[in-house]
Scaffold this motif. Structure first.
Motif, short mmCIF file in Angstrom:
data_model
loop_
_atom_site.label_atom_id
_atom_site.label_comp_id
_atom_site.label_asym_id
_atom_site.label_seq_id
_atom_site.Cartn_x
_atom_site.Cartn_y
_atom_site.Cartn_z
N TYR A 17 44.50 -58.78 -75.33
CA TYR A 17 44.42 -59.58 -76.75
C TYR A 17 43.60 -60.87 -76.34
N GLU A 18 43.85 -61.52 -75.19
CA GLU A 18 43.17 -62.69 -74.86
C GLU A 18 41.69 -62.40 -74.64
N GLU A 19 41.50 -61.15 -74.05
CA GLU A 19 40.24 -60.66 -73.55
C GLU A 19 39.28 -60.11 -74.73
N GLY A 20 40.16 -60.05 -75.85
CA GLY A 20 39.39 -59.59 -76.85
C GLY A 20 39.27 -58.16 -77.23
N TYR A 21 40.09 -57.43 -76.48
CA TYR A 21 40.04 -56.02 -76.60
C TYR A 21 40.45 -55.34 -78.06
N PHE A 22 41.41 -56.24 -78.81
CA PHE A 22 41.97 -55.78 -80.03
C PHE A 22 41.36 -56.39 -81.06
N SER A 23 40.16 -57.28 -80.89
CA SER A 23 39.38 -57.81 -81.92
C SER A 23 38.83 -56.96 -83.06
N ALA A 24 39.27 -57.57 -84.49
CA ALA A 24 38.93 -56.53 -85.63
C ALA A 24 37.34 -56.38 -85.63
N GLU A 25 36.55 -57.57 -85.09
CA GLU A 25 35.08 -57.39 -85.27
C GLU A 25 34.50 -56.36 -84.45
N HIS A 26 35.37 -55.87 -83.65
CA HIS A 26 34.82 -54.63 -82.66
C HIS A 26 34.87 -53.38 -83.24
N LYS A 124 31.66 -45.14 -78.28
CA LYS A 124 30.56 -45.52 -79.41
C LYS A 124 31.25 -44.44 -80.68
N THR A 125 32.01 -43.52 -80.44
CA THR A 125 32.45 -42.63 -81.41
C THR A 125 33.47 -43.22 -82.15
N PHE A 126 33.68 -43.23 -83.64
CA PHE A 126 34.81 -43.63 -84.30
C PHE A 126 36.08 -43.06 -83.72
N THR A 127 37.07 -43.86 -83.32
CA THR A 127 38.29 -43.16 -82.66
C THR A 127 39.55 -43.46 -83.32
N VAL A 128 40.31 -42.67 -83.79
CA VAL A 128 41.64 -42.72 -84.54
C VAL A 128 42.68 -42.35 -83.52
N LEU A 146 40.86 -47.12 -85.79
CA LEU A 146 41.95 -47.03 -86.69
C LEU A 146 43.11 -46.56 -86.18
N ARG A 147 44.42 -46.98 -86.68
CA ARG A 147 45.59 -46.37 -86.17
C ARG A 147 46.31 -45.76 -87.33
N ALA A 148 46.89 -44.66 -86.99
CA ALA A 148 47.63 -43.65 -88.11
C ALA A 148 49.03 -43.63 -87.61
N ALA A 149 49.89 -43.60 -88.43
CA ALA A 149 51.47 -43.49 -87.96
C ALA A 149 51.83 -42.25 -87.47
N THR A 150 51.12 -41.16 -87.60
CA THR A 150 51.53 -39.99 -87.28
C THR A 150 50.40 -39.11 -86.86
N PRO A 151 50.26 -38.04 -86.12
CA PRO A 151 49.17 -37.08 -86.16
C PRO A 151 48.65 -36.57 -87.27
N THR A 152 49.55 -36.38 -88.26
CA THR A 152 49.19 -35.72 -89.63
C THR A 152 48.49 -36.87 -90.40
N ALA A 153 48.89 -38.18 -90.47
CA ALA A 153 48.30 -39.05 -91.18
C ALA A 153 46.83 -39.57 -90.40
N ALA A 154 46.52 -39.31 -89.02
CA ALA A 154 45.20 -39.52 -88.66
C ALA A 154 44.42 -38.62 -89.37
N VAL A 155 44.69 -37.43 -89.56
CA VAL A 155 43.62 -36.60 -90.32
C VAL A 155 43.59 -36.96 -91.83
N GLU A 156 44.76 -37.60 -92.26
CA GLU A 156 44.60 -37.94 -93.88
C GLU A 156 43.73 -39.00 -93.98
N LEU A 157 43.71 -40.04 -93.12
CA LEU A 157 42.93 -41.37 -93.01
C LEU A 157 41.42 -41.00 -92.80
N ILE A 158 41.04 -39.92 -92.45
CA ILE A 158 39.71 -39.75 -92.42
C ILE A 158 38.78 -38.50 -93.18
#
Length: 227
Positions: A17-26, A124-128, A146-158
């Protein structure tokens, strides 16, 4: 022990977190509302893979989905997932889904690997991610676009719901037909008026009327000039 794993998890989470890996801007924006090419990484012949296939077939069967079996548990899993992600990254997918069904904190711990987190960050590819259940959070979830609550939800989000898309297209079709019919009726009425016009049938009368207007305005212009 479990306490040691939690402590390790929290330390690494704070560090990244401190190193910026979870930054929303990224995090990247979704590349396509109607995905065409998707890569799915999950356990071979797993319930997660089955659920994802069913969800794609139900929601957006137009997508071309390729499945890449990976290890989703154990010490060898992070390296296996990393190698597969790097291979998939070069293949021009619009989305990558990294998924696994539910499990204990220890079962999901491979998704907390620092190397894996940094690899996901570099993609560089959008990852869920759709890892575990709603209450489960791994470091891979925090770094993904993007984080989904379940594998099925990952499909529903995209993906859109194809039934709703078909309904919308039907509405557009009806609206377009109505607009075209309205225009046709208006043009028919105009044509009928022109056909019934004496000036269309007698061009000389139309020319005479125009000449009279020209003479009238010319006369007024002369009077203004004299004044």
């Amino acid at each position: 022990g479990l306490g040691d794993l939690y402590a390790q998890y929290e330390r690494l989470k704070a560090k990244l977190y401190e190193e910026g890996y979870f930054s929303a801007e990224h995090k990247k924006a979704k590349p396509n509302l109607y995905p065409n090419k998707v890569a799915v990484l999950c356990g071979d012949a797993s319930a997660a893979m089955s659920d994802i296939k069913i969800c794609f077939a139900r929601r957006w069967p137009l997508a071309n989905v390729d499945y890449y079996p990976v290890l989703v548990q154990g010490m060898d899993a992070p390296e296996n997932i990393i190698n597969t992600l790097l291979k998939v990254e070069e293949m021009g997918y619009e989305y990558i889904i990294l998924a696994r069904g539910g499990g204990s904190f220890e079962d999901l711990f491979c998704f907390n690997d620092e190397r894996l987190v940094k690899t996901i960050y570099s993609l560089k590819t959008f990852t869920v991610t759709g890892i575990g259940h709603e209450q489960d959070f791994t470091l891979s979830d925090f770094v993904a676009d993007l984080r989904a609550a379940t594998p099925t939800a990952a499909v529903e989000l995209i993906t859109p719901d194809i039934k709703k898309v078909e309904e919308l297209l039907s509405e557009y079709k009806d609206s377009l037909n109505e607009s075209v019919n309205y225009k046709l009726i208006a043009f028919r009425d105009l044509l009928d008026k022109l056909k019934s016009s004496k000036y269309l049938n007698e061009p000389l009368l139309l020319a005479d009327k125009s000449r009279l207007k020209i003479d009238y305005y010319a006369s007024r212009l002369k009077n203004i000039e004299h004044k």
